[in-house]
Design a protein around this motif. Structure first.
Motif, PDB file in Angstrom:
ATOM      1  N   MET A  68       0.838  -1.202   0.000  1.00 21.78           N
ATOM      2  CA  MET A  68       0.000   0.000   0.000  1.00 21.78           C
ATOM      3  C   MET A  68       0.873   1.253   0.000  1.00 21.78           C
ATOM      4  N   ARG A  69       1.936   1.238   0.787  1.00 26.57           N
ATOM      5  CA  ARG A  69       2.818   2.398   0.849  1.00 26.57           C
ATOM      6  C   ARG A  69       3.528   2.631  -0.482  1.00 26.57           C
ATOM      7  N   HIS A  70       3.946   1.557  -1.125  1.00 21.58           N
ATOM      8  CA  HIS A  70       4.623   1.684  -2.416  1.00 21.58           C
ATOM      9  C   HIS A  70       3.677   2.265  -3.464  1.00 21.58           C
ATOM     10  N   ILE A  71       2.423   1.845  -3.428  1.00 24.48           N
ATOM     11  CA  ILE A  71       1.434   2.385  -4.359  1.00 24.48           C
ATOM     12  C   ILE A  71       1.212   3.869  -4.100  1.00 24.48           C
ATOM     13  N   SER A  72       1.090   4.235  -2.831  1.00 20.62           N
ATOM     14  CA  SER A  72       0.886   5.640  -2.477  1.00 20.62           C
ATOM     15  C   SER A  72       2.051   6.501  -2.934  1.00 20.62           C
ATOM     16  N   ASP A  73       3.269   6.032  -2.681  1.00 22.14           N
ATOM     17  CA  ASP A  73       4.458   6.794  -3.086  1.00 22.14           C
ATOM     18  C   ASP A  73       4.511   6.968  -4.599  1.00 22.14           C
ATOM     19  N   ALA A  74       4.173   5.903  -5.327  1.00 17.74           N
ATOM     20  CA  ALA A  74       4.209   5.974  -6.782  1.00 17.74           C
ATOM     21  C   ALA A  74       3.179   6.970  -7.317  1.00 17.74           C
ATOM     22  N   CYS A  75       2.000   6.979  -6.714  1.00 19.30           N
ATOM     23  CA  CYS A  75       0.954   7.908  -7.159  1.00 19.30           C
ATOM     24  C   CYS A  75       1.340   9.360  -6.874  1.00 19.30           C
ATOM     25  N   VAL A 176     -12.373  -3.837 -15.216  1.00 15.95           N
ATOM     26  CA  VAL A 176     -13.302  -3.167 -14.297  1.00 15.95           C
ATOM     27  C   VAL A 176     -13.093  -3.673 -12.874  1.00 15.95           C
ATOM     28  N   LYS A 177     -12.920  -4.976 -12.715  1.00 13.65           N
ATOM     29  CA  LYS A 177     -12.686  -5.545 -11.389  1.00 13.65           C
ATOM     30  C   LYS A 177     -11.361  -5.057 -10.811  1.00 13.65           C
ATOM     31  N   LEU A 178     -10.331  -5.001 -11.648  1.00  9.55           N
ATOM     32  CA  LEU A 178      -9.033  -4.513 -11.189  1.00  9.55           C
ATOM     33  C   LEU A 178      -9.128  -3.055 -10.774  1.00  9.55           C
ATOM     34  N   CYS A 179      -9.842  -2.249 -11.542  1.00  4.23           N
ATOM     35  CA  CYS A 179     -10.012  -0.837 -11.192  1.00  4.23           C
ATOM     36  C   CYS A 179     -10.726  -0.683  -9.859  1.00  4.23           C
ATOM     37  N   GLY A 180     -11.713  -1.547  -9.605  1.00  8.29           N
ATOM     38  CA  GLY A 180     -12.413  -1.489  -8.328  1.00  8.29           C
ATOM     39  C   GLY A 180     -11.470  -1.743  -7.170  1.00  8.29           C
ATOM     40  N   THR A 181     -10.559  -2.691  -7.333  1.00  5.88           N
ATOM     41  CA  THR A 181      -9.559  -2.969  -6.303  1.00  5.88           C
ATOM     42  C   THR A 181      -8.650  -1.766  -6.086  1.00  5.88           C
ATOM     43  N   LEU A 182      -8.176  -1.194  -7.175  1.00  5.14           N
ATOM     44  CA  LEU A 182      -7.274  -0.049  -7.071  1.00  5.14           C
ATOM     45  C   LEU A 182      -7.967   1.163  -6.452  1.00  5.14           C
ATOM     46  N   MET A 183      -9.238   1.355  -6.763  1.00  6.24           N
ATOM     47  CA  MET A 183      -9.973   2.483  -6.178  1.00  6.24           C
ATOM     48  C   MET A 183     -10.019   2.367  -4.652  1.00  6.24           C
ATOM     49  N   LYS A 184     -10.188   1.152  -4.148  1.00  3.34           N
ATOM     50  CA  LYS A 184     -10.181   0.945  -2.696  1.00  3.34           C
ATOM     51  C   LYS A 184      -8.818   1.301  -2.111  1.00  3.34           C
ATOM     52  N   GLY A 193     -12.520   6.564   3.507  1.00  3.70           N
ATOM     53  CA  GLY A 193     -13.107   5.235   3.580  1.00  3.70           C
ATOM     54  C   GLY A 193     -12.835   4.483   2.292  1.00  3.70           C
ATOM     55  N   GLU A 194     -12.752   3.148   2.362  1.00  8.49           N
ATOM     56  CA  GLU A 194     -12.345   2.393   1.184  1.00  8.49           C
ATOM     57  C   GLU A 194     -13.304   2.535   0.010  1.00  8.49           C
ATOM     58  N   LYS A 195     -14.556   2.914   0.264  1.00  5.78           N
ATOM     59  CA  LYS A 195     -15.531   3.073  -0.811  1.00  5.78           C
ATOM     60  C   LYS A 195     -15.698   4.531  -1.249  1.00  5.78           C
ATOM     61  N   TYR A 196     -14.915   5.434  -0.667  1.00  7.66           N
ATOM     62  CA  TYR A 196     -15.125   6.860  -0.911  1.00  7.66           C
ATOM     63  C   TYR A 196     -14.994   7.211  -2.398  1.00  7.66           C
ATOM     64  N   LEU A 197     -13.875   6.870  -3.003  1.00  5.26           N
ATOM     65  CA  LEU A 197     -13.652   7.261  -4.393  1.00  5.26           C
ATOM     66  C   LEU A 197     -14.632   6.575  -5.335  1.00  5.26           C
ATOM     67  N   GLN A 198     -14.918   5.306  -5.074  1.00  9.82           N
ATOM     68  CA  GLN A 198     -15.875   4.600  -5.925  1.00  9.82           C
ATOM     69  C   GLN A 198     -17.240   5.270  -5.857  1.00  9.82           C
ATOM     70  N   ASN A 199     -17.673   5.646  -4.651  1.00  3.26           N
ATOM     71  CA  ASN A 199     -18.951   6.336  -4.513  1.00  3.26           C
ATOM     72  C   ASN A 199     -18.914   7.707  -5.177  1.00  3.26           C
ATOM     73  N   ALA A 200     -17.764   8.391  -5.076  1.00  2.00           N
ATOM     74  CA  ALA A 200     -17.631   9.703  -5.700  1.00  2.00           C
ATOM     75  C   ALA A 200     -17.688   9.601  -7.226  1.00  2.00           C
ATOM     76  N   PHE A 201     -17.334   8.440  -7.749  1.00  2.00           N
ATOM     77  CA  PHE A 201     -17.395   8.211  -9.195  1.00  2.00           C
ATOM     78  C   PHE A 201     -18.792   7.797  -9.656  1.00  2.00           C
ATOM     79  N   GLY A 202     -19.687   7.552  -8.702  1.00  2.00           N
ATOM     80  CA  GLY A 202     -21.037   7.149  -9.059  1.00  2.00           C
ATOM     81  C   GLY A 202     -21.391   5.751  -8.640  1.00  2.00           C
TER      82      GLY A 202
END
Length: 331
Positions: A68-75, A176-184, A193-202
């Motif tokens: 998770m930290r590596h993903i955050s740093d990369a982003c 689509v499934k992979l994107c859902g994982t990454l959004m969390k 919250g883990e669903k925040y961005l997904q909910n913000a996307f609709g």
């Protein structure tokens, strides 16, 4: 919106120019000297873009936290990363890329059936933007809608090769499934919250589309570009190029970077890439997360719907990150 109904000039397929073995490219593809690829630009391939093993997300607590930290740093530092062990079948990736290669090598009359317009961009295209006299990119593409279901129309997808539609469905479903994982992951890393961005996307009513890009061989690759510098207008992009590098881009009040990128071409071989765009619901108001705003870090952009921003991009064409900069809040 009448300005978006037709292209301002006759469309010429770049692949046909390449196949004609012209010794020089037409002037309308020649970029200004300041925008052309340079010898130094080749050094970009030596940069070590972060490589993330997503298998760590299902490991023990320590490995998951490290991943998770590596993903955050990369982003934050790059806005672009490579991922492995992402759950997409290597065989499927190969098949879907090759079926698009076969499509682009069909006779022109079979492809022209799917010729697109700037009204939707869906179909077989060779330019972005509607500015008359614009300098064009050295590429052809096929753009199609996958989600929402109301915009998904198999009849607008290539019927040939015969396996094309089935492979596109399988590939996009897995993405689509992979994107859902990454959004969390992105949501948690941002302290939401883990669903925040997904909910913000609709929620489940997100948009998703695929663009298959063909970069034909070019006799003067030092004078042009496959795609001009730009940052993608959507929420996240998964890229499958010929060299099997997968990348993504996200937007979050500039905490995560939206990377400006471009594509170069070469004189030796053509290239195929598949860009999958995971986007907010088209009519949903998009704005910076209030939880990520402070007195020292106010919202950088005014709220607008994704449809409004997409139309703005289509009218302006690809102009680096100038579109984003022009939309920054002045307050």
């Amino acid at each position: 919106m009448s300005c978006l109904q037709d292209w301002p000039e006759q469309i010429v397929r770049v692949q046909s120019l390449s196949d004609s073995s012209l010794p020089v490219i037409p002037g309308r593809y020649v970029k200004p000297p300041s925008e052309r690829p340079s010898i130094e630009s080749g050094a970009d391939t030596e940069i070590n873009i972060p490589l993330i093993d997503l298998g760590g997300l299902v490991g023990d607590d320590s490995l998951r936290a490290t991943t998770m930290r590596h993903i955050s740093d990369a982003c934050k530092d790059w806005g672009f990363l490579q991922i492995v062990n992402h759950g997409i079948s290597p065989d499927l990736m190969h098949q879907v890329r090759e079926v698009w290669r076969q499509f682009f090598h069909l006779p022109i009359e079979l492809k022209q059936v799917y010729a697109n317009s700037p009204a939707t961009y869906e179909g077989y295209g060779s330019r972005l933007g509607v500015e008359k006299g614009a300098i064009l990119d050295w590429s052809d593409y096929f753009f199609l809608n996958y989600l929402p279901m109301s915009q998904k129309d198999h009849n607008k997808w290539p019927a040939l090769p015969t396996s094309c539609r089935e492979l596109i469905d399988k590939y996009c479903d897995q993405l689509v499934k992979l994107c859902g994982t990454l959004m969390k992951v992105f949501s948690i890393n941002l302290g939401l919250g883990e669903k925040y961005l997904q909910n913000a996307f609709g929620g489940e009513d997100i948009g998703a589309c695929l663009r298959a890009n063909l970069y034909p061989k070019c006799p003067q690759p030092d004078l042009t570009l496959g795609i001009s510098p730009h940052s993608d207008p959507g929420g996240m992009t998964l890229l499958l190029p010929d060299d099997h590098v997968t990348g993504l881009q996200v937007l979050s009040n500039a905490i995560y970077k939206s990377v400006e990128h471009r594509v170069i071409v070469n004189s030796v071989k053509e290239r195929i890439s598949l860009a999958f765009f995971y986007n907010p619901q088209s009519d949903l108001l998009i704005e910076a997360a209030k939880e990520l705003m402070t007195a020292d870090r106010p919202a950088l952009y005014s709220p607008m719907t994704y449809n409004e921003y997409r139309l703005y991009i289509r009218e302006k064409g690809l102009c680096g990150k100038s579109q984003m900069d022009s939309l920054k809040s002045l307050g």
